[in-house]
Design a protein around this motif. Structure first.
Motif, PDB file in Angstrom:
ATOM      1  N   UNK A  86       0.821  -1.011   0.009  1.00 57.11           N
ATOM      2  CA  UNK A  86      -0.079  -0.028   0.012  1.00 57.11           C
ATOM      3  C   UNK A  86       0.818   1.223   0.032  1.00 57.11           C
ATOM      4  N   UNK A  87       0.211   2.486   0.160  1.00 60.87           N
ATOM      5  CA  UNK A  87       1.030   3.649   0.083  1.00 60.87           C
ATOM      6  C   UNK A  87       1.836   3.864  -1.201  1.00 60.87           C
ATOM      7  N   UNK A  88       3.364   3.745  -0.900  1.00 62.03           N
ATOM      8  CA  UNK A  88       4.117   3.996  -1.726  1.00 62.03           C
ATOM      9  C   UNK A  88       4.832   2.690  -2.174  1.00 62.03           C
ATOM     10  N   UNK A  89       4.441   1.680  -1.921  1.00 60.33           N
ATOM     11  CA  UNK A  89       5.299   0.306  -2.177  1.00 60.33           C
ATOM     12  C   UNK A  89       5.525  -0.003  -3.625  1.00 60.33           C
ATOM     13  N   UNK A  90       4.438   0.563  -4.295  1.00 60.18           N
ATOM     14  CA  UNK A  90       4.383   0.159  -5.993  1.00 60.18           C
ATOM     15  C   UNK A  90       4.440   1.385  -6.699  1.00 60.18           C
ATOM     16  N   UNK A  91       5.346   2.378  -6.161  1.00 61.22           N
ATOM     17  CA  UNK A  91       5.398   3.760  -6.545  1.00 61.22           C
ATOM     18  C   UNK A  91       6.847   3.822  -7.172  1.00 61.22           C
ATOM     19  N   UNK A  92       6.970   3.764  -8.459  1.00 59.67           N
ATOM     20  CA  UNK A  92       8.387   3.869  -8.938  1.00 59.67           C
ATOM     21  C   UNK A  92       9.064   5.378  -8.717  1.00 59.67           C
ATOM     22  N   UNK A  93       8.393   6.185  -8.861  1.00 58.43           N
ATOM     23  CA  UNK A  93       9.139   7.367  -8.392  1.00 58.43           C
ATOM     24  C   UNK A  93       9.627   7.552  -6.956  1.00 58.43           C
ATOM     25  N   UNK A  94       8.993   6.958  -6.137  1.00 55.42           N
ATOM     26  CA  UNK A  94       9.415   6.796  -4.559  1.00 55.42           C
ATOM     27  C   UNK A  94      10.786   5.779  -4.561  1.00 55.42           C
ATOM     28  N   UNK A  95      10.715   4.688  -5.498  1.00 57.08           N
ATOM     29  CA  UNK A  95      12.045   3.926  -5.571  1.00 57.08           C
ATOM     30  C   UNK A  95      13.181   4.691  -6.139  1.00 57.08           C
ATOM     31  N   UNK A  96      12.893   5.446  -7.130  1.00 56.59           N
ATOM     32  CA  UNK A  96      13.976   6.395  -7.788  1.00 56.59           C
ATOM     33  C   UNK A  96      14.608   7.214  -6.802  1.00 56.59           C
ATOM     34  N   UNK A  97      13.665   7.836  -6.016  1.00 58.61           N
ATOM     35  CA  UNK A  97      13.979   8.910  -5.140  1.00 58.61           C
ATOM     36  C   UNK A  97      14.859   8.383  -3.835  1.00 58.61           C
ATOM     37  N   UNK A  98      14.485   7.177  -3.708  1.00 55.39           N
ATOM     38  CA  UNK A  98      15.075   6.540  -2.644  1.00 55.39           C
ATOM     39  C   UNK A  98      16.480   6.218  -3.147  1.00 55.39           C
TER      40      UNK A  98
END
Length: 674
Positions: A86-98
């Motif tokens: 849920x939330x940002x788990x499947x958010x590619x932009x979040x993975x890139x930012x991390x």
């Protein structure tokens, strides 16, 4: 490089945050939780070594705030972020930012998330990889076709069709349409919900596969090209296209089917250079043909059943793979032992179309027993807020065979206490006890087939239940007088003349009917209670003996029983005779307002939530059953209908307003009967 991780931040809340934090701690990592203001006292905050506030309750200002989460990691020295689900788990932009921040993202690559996060692109890639897919229609990338065009495409595919959000899952933005007249409204509604849930209103159309089972394959892959599967899970029992019961293995799967589906899932993962834990979901028809649905690029809610039957800790391997390690497990190492079944305990009212519920948690007790596991983020005295998902806990049972697991799960549900608001626990009990579930012969139509009216399927409180509640109110008041005023219990309600019963008026349920009772104190813990229901009367002799925290032993007309209860002021929650019911002592309360009565034209919110759309205006004529507004509660949209024929007197809310449960939304003047 192996050994990159020393401290893990979990960018989530609730039971999954607790699960990952505990798993990371077992591997020796320091842990960090994040929380919104609504979760300041939540269990996941208490479990972590450190906790960082990231904002106010709305998810867009806290759990979806990428900068705040990465800032929390930097401030605490965390070098890895696990997104949970849920939330940002499947958010590619979040993975890139991390990754851009120099941190480890515990999950697949942003490219894999991007590809599988869009159902249109995912289906195209799976077809290229030779994975069987359901016939359907996907608009060209970037195109914005109107509802009428998409409705025409749906008719070309052939009804019934499934309308699905291209950018997400979990039942949100999904509609089954069986009639052509409902297509345009279904498309509009699915798009609106998809936009709210995923920030993307793109949809796809698929031929509805009727009589199918929902079966998924767990995969695990490392960054060195190794991919394995860990068997299947059957997730066919759903409400509103959201899973509520999951199990492994699938009751109808044999080794040949397991191998074929597992091979397809491994191909799917390999086709996108997948890394970490993921799930490939299929529809399995009556002839055991299977079709790709989607791939979830994260840990699944139902992962515990796989862990219990395989003995593999999926969170551990997520962290090991993220740390650069190779899989030491091969496909030959994976064997399924016994059976495991999981149910999702949700704060919702099955009697009211599974409407999400909010409020204080008055009592919570985790069941125990052989083979029982409970993943939860619940705290007695905490609160279920309107901002997050309604699921509060997962109760899982494992046994050497399916029937043993099923019976252990039933026992665990009997022992589970969740008081303070309606929940689906009783519905889960009757579902797991149902003969069709016990036989293993069911499909995704289980709930609508066997429970077309969920309220009718639930055990209901009868006269014994009502009289026991009245006795408990009286007994509790007597105990308080004895304790606080030093009045002997035998003297409570004592009179020198002929004994006079004490009248009690209770409201059954949070907004239900009132019942009138007479309580006769017979001495000690014994009570004779008369229930008046119109011209009918019922009378029961009761003896009540508190038995530990929340426990109660009682005898009703000489027959012994056990119950669980908790009282908070003038409210009592009682689980007895298979039914959980709340009672409010309204003996001294004023009559309820006009707005609480059914069929009054006073349309109130059944839950805390947000107004998405208002479809009527003052002075407009409406019909009973007509949708007058759309309410979003816990990320789901609900059509709120008029309960009378009449004319709109006032509209008290607008789109975007946050509303509280039982708040007056629209007032309608009922039409005069001819």
């Amino acid at each position: 490089m192996v050994g990159k991780i020393s401290k893990v931040l979990v960018a989530n809340r609730g039971e999954i945050a607790v699960r990952v934090l505990q798993g990371a701690a077992r591997l020796g990592y320091d842990t960090v939780a994040v929380y919104s203001d609504a979760d300041a006292s939540a269990r996941h905050v208490r479990v972590a070594d450190e906790a960082v506030r990231i904002g106010p309750p709305p998810v867009g200002e806290s759990y979806l705030d990428i900068d705040a989460i990465i800032g929390a990691a930097k401030a605490t020295g965390a070098d890895a972020i696990h997104p949970g689900y849920g939330f940002l788990a499947e958010n590619a932009d979040f993975a890139r930012a991390v990754e851009k921040a120099g941190l480890v993202f515990v999950g697949p690559s942003p490219e894999a998330i991007d590809l599988m996060g869009n159902k249109r692109a995912a289906k195209a890639r799976m077809e290229d990889a030779g994975v069987p897919c359901i016939p359907g229609y996907r608009s060209a990338e970037g195109s914005e076709e109107d509802a009428a065009t998409l409705a025409a495409k749906a008719e070309e595919i052939g009804l019934p069709v499934m309308i699905k959000a291209a950018a997400g899952g979990g039942g949100r933005g999904m509609r089954l349409v069986e009639n052509a007249k409902d297509l345009e409204e279904g498309i509009k509604s699915a798009r609106s919900e998809a936009k709210t849930a995923f920030g993307n209103d793109e949809i796809i159309l698929e031929k509805a596969v009727t009589g199918a089972r929902h079966v998924e394959i767990q995969v695990m892959a490392d960054s060195h090209g190794n991919v394995i599967h860990l068997g299947e899970r059957d997730c066919s029992i759903q409400r509103r296209h959201q899973k509520i019961v999951e199990e492994s293995p699938c009751p109808v799967a044999d080794e040949a089917l397991r191998a074929a589906m597992g091979d397809a899932a491994v191909k799917a993962a390999a086709a996108i250079n997948y890394r970490g834990a993921g799930t490939v979901e299929f529809l399995l028809d009556a002839d055991h043909n299977f079709y790709f649905l989607e791939m979830n690029t994260r840990l699944q809610v139902e992962h515990p059943v796989t862990e219990l039957v395989t003995g593999v800790d999926l969170v551990e391997w997520q962290l090991r793979v993220a740390n650069g390690e190779r899989l030491t497990l091969t496909q030959d190492d994976i064997t399924l032992t016994g059976s495991a079944i999981e149910v999702r305990l949700c704060a919702e009212s099955p009697a009211d179309n599974f409407l999400p519920q909010t409020g204080p948690i008055l009592a919570w007790r985790v069941p125990a027993g052989e083979g029982v596991r409970v993943d939860h983020g619940v705290v007695s005295g905490g609160e279920v807020s309107p901002y997050y998902d309604s699921m509060q806990a997962k109760v899982i049972a494992h046994g050497p065979d399916r029937e043993t697991a099923r019976r252990r799960l039933l026992q665990a549900l009997d022992e589970c206490i969740f008081f303070g608001m309606p929940s689906n626990r009783d519905f889960l009990r009757v579902t797991v006890a149902h003969e069709a579930f016990a036989s293993g012969e069911f499909d995704t139509g289980f709930v609508p087939t066997y429970y077309p009216d969920p309220a009718a399927a639930l055990p209901t409180a009868d006269s014994r239940h009502h009289c026991l509640a009245a006795a408990l109110f009286f007994h509790g008041d007597a105990e308080a007088l004895r304790r606080d005023a030093y009045i002997d219990q035998e003297l409570v309600a004592w009179q020198s003349a002929n004994p006079t019963p004490t009248p009690v008026v209770l409201r059954v349920g949070q907004a239900g009917d009132k019942i009138r009772l007479l309580v006769h104190a017979e001495g000690g813990n014994r009570y004779r209670v008369q229930l008046e229901e119109g011209d009918d009367r019922a009378e029961h002799m009761l003896e009540v003996v508190p038995d530990g925290e929340y426990g109660l032993r009682f005898a009703c007309d000489g027959q012994g029983g056990q119950a669980r209860c908790v009282r908070e002021g003038d409210t009592l929650w009682l689980d007895a005779y298979g039914a959980t019911t709340s009672y409010a002592d309204v003996t001294l309360a004023a009559a309820e307002t006009r707005g609480e009565a059914g069929g009054s034209g006073q349309i109130t919110a059944n839950s805390d939530g947000k107004i998405i759309e208002v479809r009527v205006k003052e002075g407009e004529a409406v019909e009973k059953g007509q949708t007058i507004l759309v309410l979003e509660a816990m990320k789901m949209e609900f059509q709120v209908a008029s309960d009378v024929d009449g004319t709109v007197e006032s509209v008290n809310v607008a789109a975007g307003d946050q509303v509280a449960g039982r708040q007056l939304l629209v007032a309608i003047t009922p039409a005069e009967e001819e």
